[in-house]
Design a protein around this motif. Structure first.
Motif, short mmCIF file in Angstrom:
data_model
loop_
_atom_site.label_atom_id
_atom_site.label_comp_id
_atom_site.label_asym_id
_atom_site.label_seq_id
_atom_site.Cartn_x
_atom_site.Cartn_y
_atom_site.Cartn_z
N ALA A 29 23.48 40.76 53.81
CA ALA A 29 23.03 41.84 54.70
C ALA A 29 22.97 41.34 56.15
O ALA A 29 22.95 42.14 57.07
CB ALA A 29 21.68 42.38 54.26
N THR A 93 27.31 47.17 66.06
CA THR A 93 26.36 48.27 65.93
C THR A 93 25.44 48.37 67.15
O THR A 93 25.25 49.45 67.71
CB THR A 93 25.52 48.05 64.65
N THR A 94 24.86 47.24 67.53
CA THR A 94 23.95 47.21 68.68
C THR A 94 24.63 47.77 69.91
O THR A 94 24.05 48.60 70.64
CB THR A 94 23.52 45.75 68.95
N HIS A 122 16.24 49.17 62.28
CA HIS A 122 16.51 47.85 62.84
C HIS A 122 16.14 47.91 64.33
O HIS A 122 16.26 48.97 64.95
CB HIS A 122 18.02 47.60 62.68
N VAL A 170 18.96 55.19 60.34
CA VAL A 170 19.79 54.22 59.63
C VAL A 170 20.28 54.85 58.31
O VAL A 170 19.53 55.55 57.63
CB VAL A 170 18.99 52.92 59.39
N VAL A 172 21.62 53.03 55.65
CA VAL A 172 21.10 52.15 54.60
C VAL A 172 20.23 51.09 55.27
O VAL A 172 20.69 50.42 56.19
CB VAL A 172 22.25 51.47 53.82
N ASN A 174 18.54 47.71 56.12
CA ASN A 174 18.87 46.30 55.90
C ASN A 174 17.71 45.54 55.27
O ASN A 174 17.90 44.54 54.60
CB ASN A 174 19.27 45.62 57.21
N ASP A 199 23.22 54.89 62.03
CA ASP A 199 23.47 53.45 62.05
C ASP A 199 24.02 53.06 60.69
O ASP A 199 23.29 53.00 59.71
CB ASP A 199 22.14 52.74 62.36
N ALA A 201 25.46 50.18 59.82
CA ALA A 201 25.71 48.73 59.70
C ALA A 201 25.71 48.23 58.26
O ALA A 201 26.54 47.42 57.87
CB ALA A 201 24.68 47.96 60.53
N GLN A 202 24.76 48.74 57.45
CA GLN A 202 24.68 48.28 56.06
C GLN A 202 25.43 49.19 55.10
O GLN A 202 25.59 48.85 53.93
CB GLN A 202 23.21 48.22 55.60
N SER A 222 29.28 47.55 62.25
CA SER A 222 29.75 46.22 62.66
C SER A 222 30.76 45.70 61.65
O SER A 222 30.52 45.80 60.44
CB SER A 222 28.60 45.22 62.71
N HIS A 224 31.41 42.60 60.97
CA HIS A 224 31.03 41.34 60.30
C HIS A 224 30.20 41.54 59.04
O HIS A 224 30.02 40.61 58.26
CB HIS A 224 30.32 40.41 61.28
N LYS A 225 29.69 42.76 58.82
CA LYS A 225 28.97 43.04 57.58
C LYS A 225 29.90 43.68 56.55
O LYS A 225 29.47 44.17 55.51
CB LYS A 225 27.77 43.93 57.87
C1 LIG Z 1 22.85 44.19 61.37
C2 LIG Z 1 22.30 45.52 61.64
C3 LIG Z 1 22.30 46.04 62.95
C4 LIG Z 1 22.81 45.26 64.12
O1 LIG Z 1 24.15 44.91 63.98
P1 LIG Z 1 24.83 43.90 65.01
O2 LIG Z 1 26.12 43.54 64.35
O3 LIG Z 1 23.88 42.73 65.13
O4 LIG Z 1 25.00 44.62 66.29
C5 LIG Z 1 21.79 47.30 63.12
N1 LIG Z 1 21.31 48.02 62.11
C6 LIG Z 1 21.30 47.55 60.84
C7 LIG Z 1 20.78 48.42 59.75
C8 LIG Z 1 21.78 46.28 60.58
O5 LIG Z 1 21.77 45.82 59.34
#
Ligand SMILES: *Cc1c(COP(=O)(O)O)cnc(C)c1O
Length: 405
Positions: A29, A93-94, A122, A170, A172, A174, A199, A201-202, A222, A224-225
């Motif tokens: 995560a 994401t940020t 987050h 969000v 999901v 994190n 958001d 990201a997850q 993002s 990278h996730k």
């Molecule tokens: C990781 C994450 C972010 C931030 O993502 P970055 O890649 O650091 O910009 C935002 N929201 C959630 C739910 C995350 O898991």
């Protein structure tokens, strides 16, 4: 059915030894590991067609530009966006949330307008909105979370009013793994005329995303996730909104014509992509998405759910262990606390056994406060993880208890 051993062979880092032990990587995560095709895509770009994009007519520049733009098409399909130009490349994401807060937010939100977020956000979906509120006098409202780690929707509906101009939640969590009913949240926000950012990201590595079906105004994630490189992500925005929004950063690429008297801006999506982007990483995210597509999102989700169910059952057998976040709809993220043991100690002792978990507040300090804890230990599973690894985690935690208690 997925061949997990074959998948594991695609991830060279899984062969690493940590403190003489086989690496057990349960910090997905925070960031997922990258498969060979993604590593090769990066090396191939730098080794064979490295050039700046859009500005050159020479062979390499054209090749790089076409690979770069092909990635935008892949992301469009991945999110099921209607138009390619609705996909804006970001640093993650940020960056995407800050972009929306500082462009849409500054242009269209006024003093007294209300922005709704949730208690499980987050920090990157809290702070940009607080900054906006300081700039233009908006007011932040927060959807509370119940003891299981689910949003209290009745409270959300009470917060909604004619003053609500923006909702940012969000998809999901994190920290808890909770899958939020975002389609419903979006629909309710639209009923009062508010715009919505999700958001993701997850969510993107576990769920199938359809921005048209969700009818969301903005969606961010993002790479990278998602088995892709760091420092790269995307913002989806509805075309008419992106067109109405002022640009974010100024510089090269985002302009049509520059004079000292007046500069005109480029069309979508370039209006929001000032400067030389992360070309290699943008190109490689296409490979990451194709890798996941080949495995099949449904297969991956089914396997991860199996891991989640198994890990939940095994961990709950440990005396004194409590799972924080027991939502009915969850992805493969387990946050836990153990009576009498600080999460930090759990992390350190598991690391000695080669097991990587995350400990702390997971960039969700208000959520930790809600549960009255300083932090948790979090094990989050990806497609390359196995039940044998979960067994090692359980043994590892028993060892932590022996050492600390
Ligand atoms: C990781 C994450 C972010 C931030 O993502 P970055 O890649 O650091 O910009 C935002 N929201 C959630 C739910 C995350 O898991």
């Amino acid at each position: 059915m997925l061949d997990i051993q074959k998948i594991r062979a695609d991830f060279p880092i899984l062969d690493e030894k940590i403190n003489g032990k086989d690496l057990v990587y349960f910090d997905n995560a925070a960031t997922t590991q990258k498969p060979l095709p993604v590593l090769n895509a990066l090396a191939n770009y730098y080794g064979h067609y490295n050039a700046n994009i859009h500005r050159g007519i020479h062979h390499l520049a054209e090749k790089a530009t076409s690979a770069f733009e092909a990635s935008r098409k892949t992301i469009q399909k991945f999110l099921n966006a209607r138009y390619t130009e609705e996909i804006i490349f970001t640093y993650g994401t940020t960056d995407g949330i800050n972009l929306v807060a500082q462009t849409y937010g500054r242009a269209f939100l006024k003093e007294g307008d209300e922005i709704i977020i949730s208690a499980m956000e987050h920090h990157s979906n809290i702070v940009p909105w607080q900054m906006l509120c300081e700039q233009n006098g908006c007011v932040l409202k927060v959807i509370p979370v119940n003891d299981d780690g689910e949003l209290i929707l009745e409270a959300y509906e009470k917060l909604l009013s004619g003053k609500t101009k923006f909702v940012s939640v969000v998809h999901v969590s994190n920290a808890l793994g909770t899958i939020n009913p975002v389609k419903y949240i979006i629909q309710k926000a639209h009923e009062v005329g508010a715009k919505v950012l999700i958001d993701g990201a997850q969510a993107t590595s576990h769920l199938t995303i359809d921005v048209q079906d969700l009818d969301t105004d903005f969606y961010v994630f993002s790479a990278h996730k998602l088995y892709g490189p760091t420092g790269m992500g995307a913002l989806y925005g509805k075309k008419e909104l992106l067109e109405a929004m002022p640009p974010y950063r100024g510089g090269g690429e985002m302009i049509k014509e520059v004079t000292f008297e007046k500069t005109t801006y480029n069309e979508l999506p370039y209006k929001f992509e000032a400067g030389t982007p992360n070309i290699a990483d943008v190109i490689a995210v296409k490979t990451a998405i194709e890798y996941l597509d080949e495995l099949g999102k449904e297969n991956v989700a089914a396997y991860e759910n199996e891991l989640l169910a198994y890990a939940t059952e095994q961990l709950l057998k440990i005396e004194g262990l409590k799972i924080i976040g027991q939502a009915k709809d969850k992805v493969s993220v387990i946050s836990f606390v153990i009576e009498g043991i600080h999460p930090q100690d759990v992390g350190v002792i598991l690391d000695q056994q080669g097991i990587a978990v995350r400990t702390g507040h997971h960039c969700t300090q208000p959520l930790m406060k809600r549960f009255g804890i300083p932090g948790t230990s979090r094990a989050s599973f990806a497609v390359y993880n196995t039940k044998e690894e979960i067994d090692k985690l359980v043994l590892g935690i028993e060892k932590v208890k022996k050492m600390v208690l």
